[in-house]
Write a protein that holds these residues in place. Sequence first.
Motif, PDB file in Angstrom:
ATOM      1  N   GLY A 136       0.823  -1.207   0.000  1.00 52.25           N
ATOM      2  CA  GLY A 136       0.000   0.000   0.000  1.00 52.25           C
ATOM      3  C   GLY A 136       0.856   1.256   0.000  1.00 52.25           C
ATOM      4  O   GLY A 136       0.543   2.243  -0.675  1.00 52.25           O
ATOM      5  N   TRP A 182       2.410   3.264  -3.272  1.00 53.09           N
ATOM      6  CA  TRP A 182       1.762   4.331  -4.046  1.00 53.09           C
ATOM      7  C   TRP A 182       2.203   5.715  -3.594  1.00 53.09           C
ATOM      8  O   TRP A 182       2.651   6.515  -4.428  1.00 53.09           O
ATOM      9  N   SER A 229      -3.573   7.971  -3.790  1.00 49.76           N
ATOM     10  CA  SER A 229      -4.746   7.276  -3.259  1.00 49.76           C
ATOM     11  C   SER A 229      -5.655   6.789  -4.385  1.00 49.76           C
ATOM     12  O   SER A 229      -6.230   5.700  -4.308  1.00 49.76           O
ATOM     13  N   ALA A 240      -4.033   3.651  -5.862  1.00 48.05           N
ATOM     14  CA  ALA A 240      -4.154   2.494  -4.979  1.00 48.05           C
ATOM     15  C   ALA A 240      -5.533   1.856  -5.079  1.00 48.05           C
ATOM     16  O   ALA A 240      -5.678   0.637  -4.898  1.00 48.05           O
ATOM     17  N   THR A 300      -7.663  -2.041  -7.784  1.00 48.89           N
ATOM     18  CA  THR A 300      -8.530  -3.084  -7.220  1.00 48.89           C
ATOM     19  C   THR A 300      -9.271  -3.863  -8.302  1.00 48.89           C
ATOM     20  O   THR A 300      -9.834  -4.927  -8.023  1.00 48.89           O
ATOM     21  N   VAL A 338      -4.387  -3.909   0.784  1.00 49.14           N
ATOM     22  CA  VAL A 338      -3.409  -3.044   0.132  1.00 49.14           C
ATOM     23  C   VAL A 338      -3.993  -1.672  -0.223  1.00 49.14           C
ATOM     24  O   VAL A 338      -3.395  -0.641   0.109  1.00 49.14           O
ATOM     25  N   PRO A 339      -5.160  -1.600  -0.911  1.00 50.49           N
ATOM     26  CA  PRO A 339      -5.693  -0.266  -1.227  1.00 50.49           C
ATOM     27  C   PRO A 339      -6.063   0.540   0.013  1.00 50.49           C
ATOM     28  O   PRO A 339      -5.964   1.771  -0.004  1.00 50.49           O
ATOM     29  N   PHE A 386      -4.458   0.509   2.963  1.00 51.60           N
ATOM     30  CA  PHE A 386      -3.199   1.098   3.413  1.00 51.60           C
ATOM     31  C   PHE A 386      -2.751   2.205   2.462  1.00 51.60           C
ATOM     32  O   PHE A 386      -2.221   3.239   2.885  1.00 51.60           O
ATOM     33  N   GLY A 387      -2.932   1.993   1.163  1.00 48.69           N
ATOM     34  CA  GLY A 387      -2.521   2.989   0.187  1.00 48.69           C
ATOM     35  C   GLY A 387      -3.220   4.313   0.389  1.00 48.69           C
ATOM     36  O   GLY A 387      -2.591   5.383   0.355  1.00 48.69           O
TER      37      GLY A 387
END
Length: 301
Positions: free
Chosen positions: A20, A23, A99, A102, A106, A262-263, A265-266
């Motif tokens: 994450g 990015w 953001s 990230a 998905t 992951v997204p 956290f990103g």
Amino acid sequence: MPVNHFGTHLRLLGMAALWGASWPLGRVIAQTMPPLAAASMRFVLASLVLLPWLLHSARRNVWRGWPRKRWIGMVAAAGAGVFGYSTFFMLALQTVAASKGALVITINPAVTLLLAAWIFREPLTRTIGIGMALAVVGAMIVLTRGAPWMIFEGGAGRGELLLLGCVACWVAYTLIGKAVVTGVDALTTTTTTSVLGAIMLVALSLGIEGPATWLSLSGSPIHAWICLAGLAFGATALAYAWYFDGVKALGASTAAGYITLVPVFGVVFSSVGLGEPLDQSLLVGGVLAVAGMIVMHLGRR
């Protein structure tokens, strides 16, 4: 007695955090360093860690006796997953918020599963279909700032189209791996494609940006080098090590479940570290996209 995998789960959480963080780290690098040279340096540095790790683990020449078809598959995978993805990644982050990037990626699993069903005849369940729809709608809301129909009316800018290039390259990398890089463990595949991709990126950078650009890297700010080191050693080498450890201890399905974080956290790191605003379209689209990833994961299990 049951095995305590607390440490393994903690490392998988760290993996999701590092991926994450790639990015916002990439966003900083793209704003302060030549994008192609920076992408090249990422995998040159990562290869300096991955190669000794692989050779120490295998204790032999893992490439000896490889047939021509396997080498062609590795070159193709490196071209898509390292060369293509990293080029689009750095160029996109010159103009697009971290953001947003990230969250847009998905849709990677949705496109991958759809093409795998078409090419390899893999089954698609209703649950997976629902997850796909949620992920795609969510990503389109993020991509078009809340107006997904604008994607068909030229509403996406250059940066957004480059993000879709990231998606296309990662899907191609996954499908190539499934089709022609069978029978090779994950560490060998990652190391080989990283080295081959680094060579391709260096050649592209020298050809387009020129040797003078590489000489100018020494003048880049220290915080850009710190971000580049984090991207190379953290988000590439260390995160993959933790992921492989999780697959070995818990199985591929459980380890892959952490990728849904992951997204999240990103977005969090981009907001806290870079001060990127969390507007309504980002929040609504992000929730739908992450929910779609979770539903797809449950459907595959």
